[in-house]
Motif scaffolding. Sequence first.
Motif, PDB file in Angstrom:
ATOM      1  N   ARG A 160     -38.449  42.218  11.584  1.00  0.00           N
ATOM      2  CA  ARG A 160     -38.150  41.008  12.361  1.00  0.00           C
ATOM      3  C   ARG A 160     -37.065  40.168  11.688  1.00  0.00           C
ATOM      4  NH1 ARG A 160     -43.795  39.294  12.482  1.00  0.00           N
ATOM      5  NH2 ARG A 160     -42.908  37.490  11.463  1.00  0.00           N
ATOM      6  N   ALA A 161     -37.139  40.050  10.364  1.00  0.00           N
ATOM      7  CA  ALA A 161     -36.169  39.222   9.639  1.00  0.00           C
ATOM      8  C   ALA A 161     -34.754  39.783   9.767  1.00  0.00           C
ATOM      9  CB  ALA A 161     -36.572  39.107   8.170  1.00  0.00           C
ATOM     10  N   ILE A 162     -34.609  41.103   9.722  1.00  0.00           N
ATOM     11  CA  ILE A 162     -33.281  41.705   9.883  1.00  0.00           C
ATOM     12  C   ILE A 162     -32.738  41.392  11.274  1.00  0.00           C
ATOM     13  CG2 ILE A 162     -32.026  43.891  10.111  1.00  0.00           C
ATOM     14  CD1 ILE A 162     -33.805  44.963   7.819  1.00  0.00           C
ATOM     15  N   LYS A 163     -33.568  41.570  12.270  1.00  0.00           N
ATOM     16  CA  LYS A 163     -33.137  41.305  13.646  1.00  0.00           C
ATOM     17  C   LYS A 163     -32.765  39.832  13.806  1.00  0.00           C
ATOM     18  CE  LYS A 163     -34.368  42.062  18.446  1.00  0.00           C
ATOM     19  NZ  LYS A 163     -35.334  42.641  19.375  1.00  0.00           N
TER      20      LYS A 163
ATOM     21  N   GLU B 117     -30.829  49.488   3.664  1.00  0.00           N
ATOM     22  CA  GLU B 117     -31.365  49.281   2.309  1.00  0.00           C
ATOM     23  C   GLU B 117     -30.835  47.988   1.714  1.00  0.00           C
ATOM     24  OE1 GLU B 117     -30.359  51.071  -1.940  1.00  0.00           O
ATOM     25  OE2 GLU B 117     -31.459  52.522  -0.701  1.00  0.00           O
ATOM     26  N   LEU B 118     -29.560  47.739   1.868  1.00  0.00           N
ATOM     27  CA  LEU B 118     -28.952  46.515   1.349  1.00  0.00           C
ATOM     28  C   LEU B 118     -29.608  45.284   1.972  1.00  0.00           C
ATOM     29  CD1 LEU B 118     -26.737  44.972  -0.217  1.00  0.00           C
ATOM     30  CD2 LEU B 118     -25.217  45.431   1.724  1.00  0.00           C
ATOM     31  N   LEU B 119     -29.820  45.324   3.279  1.00  0.00           N
ATOM     32  CA  LEU B 119     -30.430  44.185   3.961  1.00  0.00           C
ATOM     33  C   LEU B 119     -31.885  43.987   3.536  1.00  0.00           C
ATOM     34  CD1 LEU B 119     -28.969  44.695   7.553  1.00  0.00           C
ATOM     35  CD2 LEU B 119     -28.074  43.290   5.681  1.00  0.00           C
ATOM     36  N   VAL B 120     -32.609  45.084   3.371  1.00  0.00           N
ATOM     37  CA  VAL B 120     -34.004  45.006   2.914  1.00  0.00           C
ATOM     38  C   VAL B 120     -34.065  44.349   1.544  1.00  0.00           C
ATOM     39  CG1 VAL B 120     -35.957  46.401   2.101  1.00  0.00           C
ATOM     40  CG2 VAL B 120     -34.899  46.913   4.313  1.00  0.00           C
ATOM     41  N   LEU B 121     -33.235  44.807   0.623  1.00  0.00           N
ATOM     42  CA  LEU B 121     -33.241  44.231  -0.726  1.00  0.00           C
ATOM     43  C   LEU B 121     -32.868  42.750  -0.692  1.00  0.00           C
ATOM     44  CD1 LEU B 121     -31.679  47.148  -2.787  1.00  0.00           C
ATOM     45  CD2 LEU B 121     -34.025  46.282  -2.959  1.00  0.00           C
TER      46      LEU B 121
ATOM     47  N   GLU C  59     -39.348  50.039  12.894  1.00  0.00           N
ATOM     48  CA  GLU C  59     -40.258  50.344  11.793  1.00  0.00           C
ATOM     49  C   GLU C  59     -40.046  51.756  11.269  1.00  0.00           C
ATOM     50  OE1 GLU C  59     -44.369  48.985  12.643  1.00  0.00           O
ATOM     51  OE2 GLU C  59     -43.421  47.923  14.325  1.00  0.00           O
ATOM     52  N   GLY C  60     -39.673  52.681  12.155  1.00  0.00           N
ATOM     53  CA  GLY C  60     -39.433  54.066  11.743  1.00  0.00           C
ATOM     54  C   GLY C  60     -38.265  54.210  10.799  1.00  0.00           C
ATOM     55  N   CYS C  61     -37.375  53.239  10.788  1.00  0.00           N
ATOM     56  CA  CYS C  61     -36.249  53.216   9.851  1.00  0.00           C
ATOM     57  C   CYS C  61     -36.628  52.458   8.583  1.00  0.00           C
ATOM     58  CB  CYS C  61     -35.038  52.553  10.525  1.00  0.00           C
ATOM     59  SG  CYS C  61     -33.635  52.235   9.440  1.00  0.00           S
ATOM     60  N   ILE C  62     -37.275  51.316   8.741  1.00  0.00           N
ATOM     61  CA  ILE C  62     -37.510  50.409   7.611  1.00  0.00           C
ATOM     62  C   ILE C  62     -38.639  50.874   6.696  1.00  0.00           C
ATOM     63  CG2 ILE C  62     -38.160  48.043   6.979  1.00  0.00           C
ATOM     64  CD1 ILE C  62     -35.231  48.451   8.029  1.00  0.00           C
ATOM     65  N   TYR C  63     -39.745  51.348   7.265  1.00  0.00           N
ATOM     66  CA  TYR C  63     -40.861  51.752   6.393  1.00  0.00           C
ATOM     67  C   TYR C  63     -40.491  52.871   5.422  1.00  0.00           C
ATOM     68  CZ  TYR C  63     -44.293  48.551   8.311  1.00  0.00           C
ATOM     69  OH  TYR C  63     -44.977  47.411   8.651  1.00  0.00           O
ATOM     70  N   PRO C  64     -39.775  53.906   5.831  1.00  0.00           N
ATOM     71  CA  PRO C  64     -39.366  54.915   4.844  1.00  0.00           C
ATOM     72  C   PRO C  64     -38.489  54.331   3.733  1.00  0.00           C
ATOM     73  CG  PRO C  64     -39.166  55.806   7.052  1.00  0.00           C
ATOM     74  CD  PRO C  64     -39.458  54.334   7.203  1.00  0.00           C
ATOM     75  N   ILE C  65     -37.652  53.370   4.066  1.00  0.00           N
ATOM     76  CA  ILE C  65     -36.820  52.720   3.049  1.00  0.00           C
ATOM     77  C   ILE C  65     -37.698  51.938   2.080  1.00  0.00           C
ATOM     78  CG2 ILE C  65     -35.090  50.906   2.673  1.00  0.00           C
ATOM     79  CD1 ILE C  65     -33.820  51.832   5.358  1.00  0.00           C
ATOM     80  N   LEU C  66     -38.652  51.186   2.604  1.00  0.00           N
ATOM     81  CA  LEU C  66     -39.571  50.435   1.738  1.00  0.00           C
ATOM     82  C   LEU C  66     -40.319  51.366   0.796  1.00  0.00           C
ATOM     83  CD1 LEU C  66     -41.025  47.941   4.379  1.00  0.00           C
ATOM     84  CD2 LEU C  66     -39.505  47.363   2.459  1.00  0.00           C
TER      85      LEU C  66
END
Length: 120
Positions: free
Chosen positions: A36-39, A17-21, A50-57
Amino acid sequence: MSKAKAPNPDFLNGVPELLVLRLLSRRPMHGYGVVRAIKDASGAQFDFGEGCIYPILHRLERSGLLAAVRERVGNRTRIVYTVTADGLARLERSASSWAQVVAAVNRVLQGGTDGEPSVA
């Protein structure tokens, strides 16, 4: 024989979540762009799928921390996310908390202030 890639460490709770924000505070992106940007930004140390990031978004959007806009690209549409003012405030709090955790862990790993492990 190739070395198997280690999974993301278990102690990373809250870090995606911190990285997404943080990444979305720099520029709007669609979900796969965030993955891709996190990686890329972590030098492939983090590989949140995507299974981790989309629910966070979706959770951050529902909470009002992100805004989402549908964009048409060719024959497809994609959702582009941006950070809201509340999201920026959350990012600053989370980044500050994370910095404190990192500093505390480093103190323990380095032996506390007197060279010996700190004891509560």
